[in-house]
Design a protein around this motif. Structure first.
Motif, mmCIF file in Angstrom:
data_model
loop_
_atom_site.group_PDB
_atom_site.id
_atom_site.type_symbol
_atom_site.label_atom_id
_atom_site.label_comp_id
_atom_site.label_asym_id
_atom_site.label_seq_id
_atom_site.Cartn_x
_atom_site.Cartn_y
_atom_site.Cartn_z
ATOM 1 N N LEU A 95 46.413 18.620 -77.995
ATOM 2 C CA LEU A 95 44.654 18.766 -78.348
ATOM 3 C C LEU A 95 43.873 18.203 -79.250
ATOM 4 N N THR A 96 43.539 19.704 -79.934
ATOM 5 C CA THR A 96 43.098 19.423 -81.109
ATOM 6 C C THR A 96 43.338 18.715 -82.447
ATOM 7 N N LYS A 97 45.156 18.025 -82.153
ATOM 8 C CA LYS A 97 45.011 17.259 -83.753
ATOM 9 C C LYS A 97 44.150 15.865 -83.081
ATOM 10 N N LYS A 98 43.485 15.715 -84.177
ATOM 11 C CA LYS A 98 43.048 13.459 -83.550
ATOM 12 C C LYS A 98 44.644 13.132 -83.383
ATOM 13 N N LEU A 99 44.396 12.074 -82.373
ATOM 14 C CA LEU A 99 44.818 11.352 -82.573
ATOM 15 C C LEU A 99 44.971 9.953 -82.956
ATOM 16 N N SER A 100 46.247 9.374 -83.367
ATOM 17 C CA SER A 100 46.223 8.134 -84.752
ATOM 18 C C SER A 100 45.063 6.878 -83.590
ATOM 19 N N HIS A 101 44.588 5.530 -84.648
ATOM 20 C CA HIS A 101 44.672 5.050 -83.731
ATOM 21 C C HIS A 101 45.351 4.120 -83.117
ATOM 22 N N PHE A 102 46.822 3.513 -83.509
ATOM 23 C CA PHE A 102 48.055 3.423 -82.586
ATOM 24 C C PHE A 102 48.134 3.609 -81.633
ATOM 25 N N GLU A 103 48.570 5.778 -82.024
ATOM 26 C CA GLU A 103 48.826 6.214 -80.303
ATOM 27 C C GLU A 103 47.689 5.659 -79.387
ATOM 28 N N ILE A 104 46.539 5.877 -79.783
ATOM 29 C CA ILE A 104 45.170 5.873 -78.731
ATOM 30 C C ILE A 104 45.449 4.089 -78.508
ATOM 31 N N ASN A 138 45.085 15.347 -69.842
ATOM 32 C CA ASN A 138 43.398 15.581 -70.148
ATOM 33 C C ASN A 138 42.841 14.817 -71.326
ATOM 34 N N VAL A 139 43.893 14.398 -72.014
ATOM 35 C CA VAL A 139 43.053 13.215 -73.782
ATOM 36 C C VAL A 139 42.171 12.443 -73.003
ATOM 37 N N TRP A 140 41.912 11.784 -72.273
ATOM 38 C CA TRP A 140 41.744 11.376 -71.908
ATOM 39 C C TRP A 140 39.583 11.553 -72.299
ATOM 40 N N LYS A 141 39.264 12.800 -71.489
ATOM 41 C CA LYS A 141 38.342 13.605 -71.855
ATOM 42 C C LYS A 141 37.643 13.486 -73.004
ATOM 43 N N HIS A 142 38.738 13.120 -74.138
ATOM 44 C CA HIS A 142 38.614 12.792 -75.424
ATOM 45 C C HIS A 142 38.283 11.617 -76.309
ATOM 46 N N ILE A 143 38.539 11.278 -75.827
ATOM 47 C CA ILE A 143 39.017 9.718 -76.953
ATOM 48 C C ILE A 143 37.910 8.190 -76.133
ATOM 49 N N THR A 144 37.317 8.816 -74.417
ATOM 50 C CA THR A 144 36.716 7.557 -73.693
ATOM 51 C C THR A 144 35.838 8.017 -73.156
ATOM 52 N N VAL A 178 56.732 -3.895 -71.628
ATOM 53 C CA VAL A 178 55.741 -2.699 -70.501
ATOM 54 C C VAL A 178 56.708 -1.877 -71.027
ATOM 55 N N ASN A 179 58.314 -1.953 -71.064
ATOM 56 C CA ASN A 179 59.097 -0.408 -70.988
ATOM 57 C C ASN A 179 59.138 -0.204 -72.734
ATOM 58 N N LYS A 180 59.131 -0.835 -73.293
ATOM 59 C CA LYS A 180 58.661 -0.322 -74.295
ATOM 60 C C LYS A 180 57.257 0.546 -75.042
ATOM 61 N N SER A 181 56.760 -0.286 -74.222
ATOM 62 C CA SER A 181 55.240 0.760 -75.387
ATOM 63 C C SER A 181 55.059 1.923 -73.584
ATOM 64 N N CYS A 182 56.037 2.015 -72.686
ATOM 65 C CA CYS A 182 56.401 3.011 -71.709
ATOM 66 C C CYS A 182 56.289 3.927 -72.619
ATOM 67 N N GLU A 183 57.415 3.890 -73.035
ATOM 68 C CA GLU A 183 58.331 5.290 -74.493
ATOM 69 C C GLU A 183 57.314 5.519 -75.328
ATOM 70 N N VAL A 184 56.785 4.570 -75.822
ATOM 71 C CA VAL A 184 55.364 4.965 -76.944
ATOM 72 C C VAL A 184 54.087 5.414 -76.401
ATOM 73 N N ALA A 185 54.060 5.272 -75.401
ATOM 74 C CA ALA A 185 52.412 5.876 -74.801
ATOM 75 C C ALA A 185 53.450 7.729 -74.249
ATOM 76 N N THR A 186 54.109 7.129 -73.551
ATOM 77 C CA THR A 186 54.387 8.939 -73.787
ATOM 78 C C THR A 186 54.928 9.394 -74.208
ATOM 79 N N ARG A 187 55.547 8.849 -75.349
ATOM 80 C CA ARG A 187 56.083 9.963 -76.531
ATOM 81 C C ARG A 187 54.668 10.678 -77.309
ATOM 82 N N ALA A 188 53.196 9.224 -76.732
ATOM 83 C CA ALA A 188 52.056 9.748 -77.259
ATOM 84 C C ALA A 188 51.363 10.424 -76.545
ATOM 85 N N SER A 189 51.528 10.627 -75.306
ATOM 86 C CA SER A 189 51.430 11.441 -74.131
ATOM 87 C C SER A 189 51.599 12.773 -74.440
ATOM 88 N N LYS A 190 52.348 13.064 -74.208
ATOM 89 C CA LYS A 190 53.327 14.184 -74.804
ATOM 90 C C LYS A 190 52.457 14.670 -75.764
#
Length: 261
Positions: free
Chosen positions: A19-28, A77-83, A1-13
């Motif tokens: 926001l205009t840059k498309k997120l990768s499937h991995f990040e989402i 804010n990213v949620w409104k773009h992907i879900t 979970v901690n490792k996922s937190c680090e990855v997800a936090t970097r992705a969320s930042k």
């Protein structure tokens, strides 16, 4: 979970700044997985806490760290773009359900549906209503603050649930009381004891409705069922004043139609 937190936090930042840059499937995938993990954990922990009576000042202390991190994730804010549905709305819905279940369970246990004696049932619901009125007369700010973070109006959810469950049970019990009094109308002892019980319940319901109206006028449902409590006592009223011996009930009262509630 901690490792996922680090990855997800970097992705969320990255997502929040670009926001205009498309997120990768991995990040989402990582973001959604992390939110689900923390949401599930928070819901599980909330389910173990006292979300209704008795209210406690330190009830949420054990959740502070995860609460802050989860709120950060849910507020991106990213949620409104992907879900189509905001994870924050989904979490709020599940949390509101927990609060409703907690209120329903408390009321049900206090009333004790297995009780068969109608006078005891009236007494039980009166005692439960008294406890609610005392507790709700002293709003607990930390409950309001905690749930406000997730756009949940704690007391509004509580009142809507109380109105539904308490109103329904009170009316049913009073209907049973009406039938019981009618069948035993020639027994003065029964009429006196049941009238005393129903008068006291009436006064307590009056106090609860007054508390809701005076303290939480902006949070109670527009169509509050409990506001119609006076009509539930129409048949009992006949026995309250039978033979004009009001003092037999041991309570000084005035009929509802003499006083503006």
């Amino acid at each position: 979970v901690n490792k996922s937190c680090e990855v997800a936090t970097r992705a969320s930042k990255s997502a929040n700044h670009h926001l205009t840059k498309k997120l990768s499937h991995f990040e989402i995938t990582k973001l959604l997985k992390l939110v689900k993990t923390f949401s599930d954990e928070m819901i599980e922990d909330l389910g173990k806490l006292a979300l209704f009576l008795p209210l406690a000042t330190d009830v949420f202390n054990c959740l502070v760290d995860r609460w802050k991190f989860l709120n950060h994730l849910l507020s991106m804010n990213v949620w409104k773009h992907i879900t189509p549905q905001s994870p924050k709305c989904a979490f709020a819905g599940r949390t509101s359900t927990l609060i409703k279940e907690s209120v329903t369970q408390w009321v049900t246990e206090k009333i004790n549906p297995s009780e068969t004696l109608v006078v005891t049932r009236v007494k039980n619901i009166r005692i439960a209503t008294e406890e609610m009125a005392r507790a709700l007369n002293r709003p607990y700010k930390h409950y309001i603050d905690f749930f406000n973070v997730y756009d949940i109006d704690y007391y509004k959810v509580v009142f809507a649930t109380l109105d539904k469950i308490l109103g329904s049970k009170a009316r049913q019990i009073l209907e049973d009381l009406d039938r019981y009094q009618l069948c035993n109308q020639n027994c003065q002892e029964i009429i006196v004891s049941t009238s005393r019980a129903s008068i006291r319940l009436y006064m307590v319901l009056k106090g609860l409705v007054s508390t809701l109206g005076n303290t939480f006028a902006d949070r109670i449902p527009r169509e509050l069922t409990l506001r119609g409590y006076q009509k539930w006592f129409n048949k009992a009223l006949i026995f309250w004043f039978r033979r004009s011996k009001r003092k037999q009930c041991g309570v000084s009262i005035r009929p509802w139609y003499w006083t503006r509630m």
